[in-house]
Design an enzyme around this catalytic site. Structure first.
Site, PDB file in Angstrom:
ATOM      1  N   MET A 149      15.475 -26.734   7.595  1.00  0.00           N
ATOM      2  CA  MET A 149      14.520 -27.728   7.118  1.00  0.00           C
ATOM      3  C   MET A 149      13.464 -27.956   8.191  1.00  0.00           C
ATOM      4  SD  MET A 149      14.398 -29.066   4.225  1.00  0.00           S
ATOM      5  CE  MET A 149      13.976 -30.426   3.177  1.00  0.00           C
ATOM      6  N   CYS A 150      12.296 -28.346   7.793  1.00  0.00           N
ATOM      7  CA  CYS A 150      11.176 -28.568   8.706  1.00  0.00           C
ATOM      8  C   CYS A 150      10.773 -30.037   8.671  1.00  0.00           C
ATOM      9  CB  CYS A 150      10.003 -27.685   8.298  1.00  0.00           C
ATOM     10  SG  CYS A 150      10.431 -25.966   7.982  1.00  0.00           S
TER      11      CYS A 150
END
Length: 266
Positions: A1-2
């Site tokens: 995830m960013c």
């Protein structure tokens, strides 16, 4: 995830937006507070911004962690803009794409970021990919899920769809083809911000006195005016206004929806 971030408002130094706040995007690269998937955002970063008098945004992207780039620290100190989109990329599988896989992606006036992951990638998007012309597929900057999601969105924008409709339709298409995907998308054209909350956190801050709007994966400080965007929601924002619209969920995506995002809390 960013983690990703967008701002529209009066011109400000990039560092004031991305580095200086106590829980800035810079800090979120190693110490995010709301990230539920992944822990360290060290596989690349990027920032895009619009400059007065130029219709096309500039970008600065690298394949390594933002904290190790002294050139970015210098750039963030002096570059000012009224429209900024930036992202730090979660540690992910090895690949040869390097900074080409780091958001923001760009075309014309648009900057784009994807905070999330496409379930079953790449097989799950084989059918949507076939809807794209060959030149658009061959023009992908990187061979990752975010780049293909951007191509699907860009195809709609180039056909004349407004960003809110283009984002809503792209999320619906990908969610139907790849149930369980996390599709927090973020796009700006230099004037407005359009985003989706779909599977992970999204917040916004309307700065007082019409001083701009911030949209981000998580708050960069403890200001009580930050507001959580409900899951399965489309956000549109200008420097003075924010609107939220529920997104229709495909049946296949609803069945695959994780329990932990069915009832987001503020």
């Amino acid at each position: 995830m960013c983690r990703h971030f967008a701002y529209v408002g009066p011109p400000k130094p990039l560092g004031e937006l991305l580095v200086r706040p106590p829980h800035s995007l810079y800090v979120q690269s190693w110490a995010p507070r709301h990230q539920r998937y992944g822990t360290v955002n060290a596989d690349g970063f990027g920032v895009g911004w619009h400059a007065d008098g130029d219709p096309l945004p500039a970008r600065y992207r690298r394949s390594g962690p933002v904290w190790g780039d002294l050139s970015f620290a210098d750039l963030a100190r002096v570059v000012r803009s009224g429209t900024v989109l930036a992202a730090v990329r979660d540690a992910t599988l090895p690949g040869a794409d390097g900074e080409a896989a780091a958001a923001p992606f760009a075309y014309g006036p648009w900057l784009f970021s994807h905070n999330g992951a496409v379930a079953g990638w790449p097989d799950s998007l084989a059918v949507p990919a076939r809807s794209l012309p060959a030149d658009e597929l061959l023009g992908l900057e990187a061979r990752c899920d975010s780049a293909l999601v951007w191509a699907l969105l860009l195809h709609r924008l180039r056909a004349g769809d407004e960003p809110p409709q283009a984002l809503a339709d792209t999320v619906a298409e990908v969610a139907a083809a790849a149930p369980g995907s996390r599709l927090n998308l973020l796009v700006t054209d230099g004037t407005t911000i359009t985003a989706t909350a779909w599977g992970d956190t999204l917040w916004y801050l309307a700065l007082p006195g019409g001083d701009g709007t911030v949209v981000a994966s998580e708050p960069y400080d403890d200001d009580p005016r930050w507001r959580r965007v409900p899951d399965r929601t489309l956000l549109t924002a200008s420097r003075t206004d924010v609107s939220l619209t529920p997104l229709k969920e495909p049946e296949a995506a609803r069945r695959a929806r994780p329990d932990d995002v069915k009832e987001p809390t503020a």
